[in-house]
Design an enzyme around this catalytic site. Structure first.
Site, short mmCIF file in Angstrom:
data_model
loop_
_atom_site.label_atom_id
_atom_site.label_comp_id
_atom_site.label_asym_id
_atom_site.label_seq_id
_atom_site.Cartn_x
_atom_site.Cartn_y
_atom_site.Cartn_z
N GLU A 418 -1.51 3.76 -4.12
CA GLU A 418 -2.41 2.88 -3.37
C GLU A 418 -3.52 3.66 -2.65
O GLU A 418 -3.67 3.63 -1.44
CB GLU A 418 -1.61 2.04 -2.38
CG GLU A 418 -0.75 1.02 -3.11
CD GLU A 418 0.10 0.17 -2.21
OE1 GLU A 418 0.18 -1.05 -2.44
OE2 GLU A 418 0.70 0.72 -1.27
N GLU A 488 6.60 -0.74 -8.97
CA GLU A 488 7.27 -1.44 -7.86
C GLU A 488 7.43 -2.89 -8.27
O GLU A 488 6.49 -3.52 -8.76
CB GLU A 488 6.46 -1.38 -6.57
CG GLU A 488 6.31 0.01 -5.97
CD GLU A 488 5.49 0.01 -4.68
OE1 GLU A 488 5.36 -1.07 -4.05
OE2 GLU A 488 4.97 1.08 -4.32
#
Length: 966
Positions: A418, A488
């Site tokens: 991220e 994820e």
């Protein structure tokens, strides 16, 4: 030596990775070179700012006797009973103004001091290296008064040459650690901000002619069964592998027949790298990782990742983990059928990777990089797209790759997490591809796959995952040709995650879908004397993200959650399917779901149950099926006396012998297959209700004549029995803030389902039944539920039939649908149904049909933030508090020593005070769980729609309630 009275701290905001450190190299333990651990008690002084104190503390002879002490490895905010500040939790928001590379003037700075002597046998020749394995977030180091350098990169190793500075005794090691630095902008990783020297500090002797750095290349050719070994070394030497009769010079390749390394068969060969000055032990695993035919293949075979994301965590020590804790993590993963770990979002302690090599786990090794907070400004000024920061990014990539390059378990390098996209990430990917072509490169944020070898996503919903599997998702031409993983998914926050089996079905259906990694491994609760476990906001943080830090498959104390037990079942490597065409299920189809291992390490057994009791059992002869193979295995005919009301088979796969990760008899997989369905309970309405003074009597029960409410059943006081549709909302019910349209927790509260009113319409005493008609509805709303309670009896048993009809325009599903009542006391609970743990509509693959027993307290699941929990599924009957209750159809039951309202209001487990009264829920239906705290909500098939429903319960006395076996 003189010292500045006001030291320069410009390095704190310097975007460079630091100065003075040696080039990164492989991590290893020498066979014969001396080492000295500097872990232990250090003197410690905390200052409020980076320049509050001068650096005279680094001088020899400085008196630090008045300083406090802290333990290294450790975080100072987790020591000193709050005297050294407090942890801060944010998911992605920076807890300081975003003004890169600047950090606040208020910058907690910890001066650490350690005085040490060299061992008496410490060699006088050669060099010495001082190694720091992890310091958050920026450190400056002095040895015996000499400034030797400073560094950033909290979860990465840094070494300094110090041999020329050492003396036999009285060495003074001084380390100044700043909580905030320019490096903090690269470490916004959804975790506690915890400053300190949290990994090992070690002094390493480097003999003349010792190894500097080396790279073990050990490939495997699956077509020939041969492995090729070549060890590059900065210092010439020889490579010895006795088991393979290898004795070759460094740099020279050798090809021999070998057994390959995989996560299922982690074969390691012991060897040595021998130079003139040192012998270094090697643990060599031969394996080849490749992108082939659009798939991730190891040793020529596609791999299905059944993984987890793992932050390093201990509830008292934070990220300062010891070897036993790391080993416990790997053992728990192996015992729960997990085969892969993503080291979110930084390289782990190097000893963890040793364990992955030894015990067998695929590893995505992730760089110490995340800049998630820049999303708040649409990624403006993001360091990964700013050339000034590229040297720091490359330094972090190199320190990860060089440290961990000799681990066969590492099959992917991940650029980080991220951090948006940018030139810095491209530079990292190019450097890694150039340095190590034997592994693939991962980064989720690169959706166009410019820099990566796999298409990776987070929390893609089931329907999108299926489109990707069918290659209907679009994207660049390169992306369409790449395999897909969910780095994820299935956010394991609180009760959940739901929908795991539905994801796994997709992964197994489409070759392109090569599995994923649950978020995440462990709840990051901080042990707290008043709160039990603390989470974000419990330390007075200015900004925090609450219990979003508690989203793991393990509770903080490392007890498995129901989510981990469910995951074990969903990904189990042996599949059992019954033959439904045969009334006695004469055969079971056994399928080996391993990628590499056959079934020779497993033993199989069968058992035959009647009404939940095992009548017969024995061994099952299953051939040693290879990966992907299936066989139909005949089950024995049940004996005549074994035939009964409800019957079925249970088949298990167990370890046939002790392994390095579990003992003989450990259950790896299981399946259950019904033979004969249970006859539903029948209560002929042969007894009529009798009205008396204020009471109505019907069989074993009494009722209030005015309200029709039941008072006693079989002499047991039963209070407040009524329809119930509310549950203490789960983290997944409450959902993520960006999913406003489906955050059912808030929508339910807005509708008023947590404050339903019950209006009595009629009490009807009939010839064979007592009928109570009510309307259940929330204030201020026109929707409601027409509810009829019909009571009948045969004299000994009491049947309650509940009929529910929705009124108005219901646009939302219900949280639950059933009845709730109070018992004056109950302790032991016995039931026939799903267990031993909780289960909900989309989390019940691990719920095994059997007879179970528990205390009321043991039924509770201790989620760090209290919420709906503890329901047992598919219950035929339950016995508690002197009553036996049978269901028509099967039901969920929950029993607890506090009300749903008290559970709903609690923020920590310590808010819940158990009483003598037990509140019981018998539910016809429950809404699904999903993982909407960050991922998708429950799939439509798990929604509890507001529809007409009818269900019954049969109550009778439980004469054996006080003599249940513990």
């Amino acid at each position: 030596m003189s010292f500045r009275t006001t030291p320069s701290v410009d390095y704190v905001e310097d975007v460079s990775p630091g100065s003075g450190a040696l080039p990164p190299r492989a991590w290893y333990a020498s066979s014969d070179a001396k080492s000295l651990s500097l872990n232990g008690s250090w003197r410690f002084r905390l200052s409020a700012t980076a320049d509050a104190e001068d650096d005279s503390f680094a001088a020899e002879g400085y008196d630090a006797g008045g300083w406090a002490e802290v333990t290294v490895p450790g975080h100072w905010v987790l020591q000193g009973d709050g005297a050294f500040g407090a942890p801060i939790y944010t998911n992605h928001l920076y807890p300081f103004p975003v003004d890169p590379p600047h950090v606040p003037t208020e910058n907690p700075t910890g001066d650490h001091l350690r005085v040490f002597d060299l061992p008496s046998d410490w060699p006088a020749d050669g060099g010495v290296v001082l190694r720091f394995d992890g310091v958050e977030s920026c450190a400056r180091v002095w040895l015996n008064g000499t400034d030797i350098g400073e560094f950033k990169g909290s979860r990465l190793p840094h070494e300094f040459a110090v041999g020329h500075l050492l003396k036999p005794a009285g060495n003074v090691l001084a380390v100044r650690v700043h909580q905030w630095s320019a490096g903090s902008y690269l470490e916004d990783q959804d975790q506690w901000w915890l400053p300190g020297i949290f990994r090992d500090v070690t002094l390493l002797h480097r003999p003349a002619g010792s190894v500097l750095d080396f790279f073990v290349h050990a490939s495997y050719d699956h077509t020939t069964g041969e492995g090729t070994l070549r060890v590059e070394s900065d210092v010439d030497g020889r490579v010895l592998v006795p088991a393979l009769d290898i004795d070759v010079a460094t740099g020279e390749p050798v090809t021999v027949g070998v057994l390959p390394w995989t996560a299922e068969t982690p074969k390691l060969y012991d060897g040595e790298l021998v130079t003139q000055g040192e012998r270094v032990p090697l643990r060599i695993g031969f394996r080849t990782v490749a992108l082939d035919d659009g798939l991730i293949k190891v040793n020529g075979e596609p791999v299905l990742f059944k993984g987890v994301n793992r932050h390093e965590w201990h509830p008292e020590k934070g990220r300062a983990l010891d070897l036993e804790t790391m080993r416990e993590d790997v053992l728990l993963m192996k015992r729960h059928n997990i085969n892969a770990v993503r080291t979110s979002h930084y390289p782990p302690h190097p000893a963890f990777l040793d364990l992955c090599d030894e015990l067998g786990l695929w590893v995505i090794d992730e760089c110490d990089l995340e800049t998630h907070g820049f999303v708040e400004q649409d990624w403006r000024d993001n360091p990964v797209d700013d050339d000034r920061w590229t040297p720091a990014l490359l330094d972090r990539a190199a320190r990860m790759v060089e440290r961990d390059k000799n681990h066969p378990s590492v099959v992917f390098w991940s650029l980080g997490n991220e951090a948006g996209t940018g030139r810095g990430l491209t530079a990292m990917a190019e450097w890694i591809h150039g340095r190590d072509s034997s592994r693939l490169v991962h980064y989720e944020g690169d959706w166009n796959c410019r820099d990566t070898d796999v298409y990776s996503r987070m929390y893609a919903f089931h329907d999108e995952v299926e489109k990707i599997g069918r290659r209907l998702d679009g994207g660049t031409g390169k992306r369409r040709e790449l395999p897909f993983i969910q780095c994820e998914y299935a956010h394991a926050m609180g009760n959940g995650p739901g929908g795991l089996a539905d994801y796994q079905q997709l992964f197994e259906k489409y070759d392109r879908l090569q599995g994923g990694f649950i978020w995440e491994w462990i709840d990051h609760g901080v042990k707290h004397p008043e709160l039990g476990y603390a989470y974000g906001g419990d330390f007075g943080e200015e900004l925090h993200d609450g219990n979003f830090v508690c989203d793991g498959l393990l509770f903080p104390d490392r007890r498995p959650s129901p989510g981990l037990v469910e995951y074990k079942k969903v990904v189990e490597p042996v599949r059992f399917e019954g033959d439904s065409t045969n009334s006695t299920v004469g055969t079971v189809r056994v399928t080996n779901r391993h990628d590499f291992a056959d079934l020779s390490a497993l033993a199989f057994e069968w058992s035959y149950q009647v009404d939940g009791e095992t009548i017969e059992a024995g061994a099952l002869n299953v051939p040693p099926l290879g990966p992907g193979e299936s066989a139909d295995v005949k089950l024995p005919e049940p004996s005549a006396q074994a035939l009964g009301d409800e019957s079925g088979w249970t088949v298990r796969a167990l370890l046939a012998a002790d392994t390095a990760w579990a003992a003989k008899g450990h259950v790896v997989a299981w399946g259950q297959f019904p033979v004969a369905a249970r006859p539903l309970p029948s209560v002929p309405p042969t007894v009529r209700p009798v009205s008396g003074e204020g009471l109505i009597t019907l069989g074993p029960a009494t009722f209030d004549a005015r309200t029709g409410a039941v008072n006693t059943i079989a002499g047991v006081l039963v209070e407040g029995l009524k329809l119930d549709v509310w549950r203490a909302t789960t983290d997944n019910d409450d959902g993520a803030e960006w999913q406003t349209d489906t955050r059912y927790g808030a929508l339910w509260r807005n509708l008023g389902l947590h404050r339903m009113h019950h209006r009595l319409e009629t009490v009807e005493v009939g010839e064979d039944a007592l009928t109570v008609r009510t309307r259940v509805a929330p204030a201020a709303r026109e929707v409601g539920l027409s509810t009829v309670y019909r009571w009948t009896s045969d004299g000994d048993r009491l049947r309650l039939t509940v009929s529910v009809g929705p009124e108005g325009d219901w646009k939302l599903p219900l949280p639950r649908l059933g009845i709730r009542f109070q018992l004056a006391e109950a302790d032991r609970v016995k039931w026939f149904g799903g267990g031993p743990g909780e289960a909900y509509p989309d989390t019940k693959r691990a719920s095994m049909l059997d007879r179970w027993e528990s205390s009321v307290d043991e039924l509770q699941t201790p989620y760090v933030r209290p919420q709906e929990n503890g329901a047992r599924a598919d219950v035929r009957w339950v016995e508690l508090g002197g009553l036996r209750i049978e269901g028509d159809p099967e039901f969920w039951f929950t029993a607890r020593r506090w009300t749903t309202e008290q559970l709903d209001a609690a923020t920590h487990l310590t808010d819940l005070t158990p009483g003598e009264t037990v509140w019981v829920n018998l539910d016809h239906g429950q809404h699904g769980i999903g993982s909407q705290s960050c991922g998708p909500g429950p799939l439509p098939q798990y929604h509890l729609r507001a529809e007409s429903a009818e269900f019954s319960f049969v109550f009778s006395a439980n004469e054996q309630s006080n003599s249940l076996i513990n």
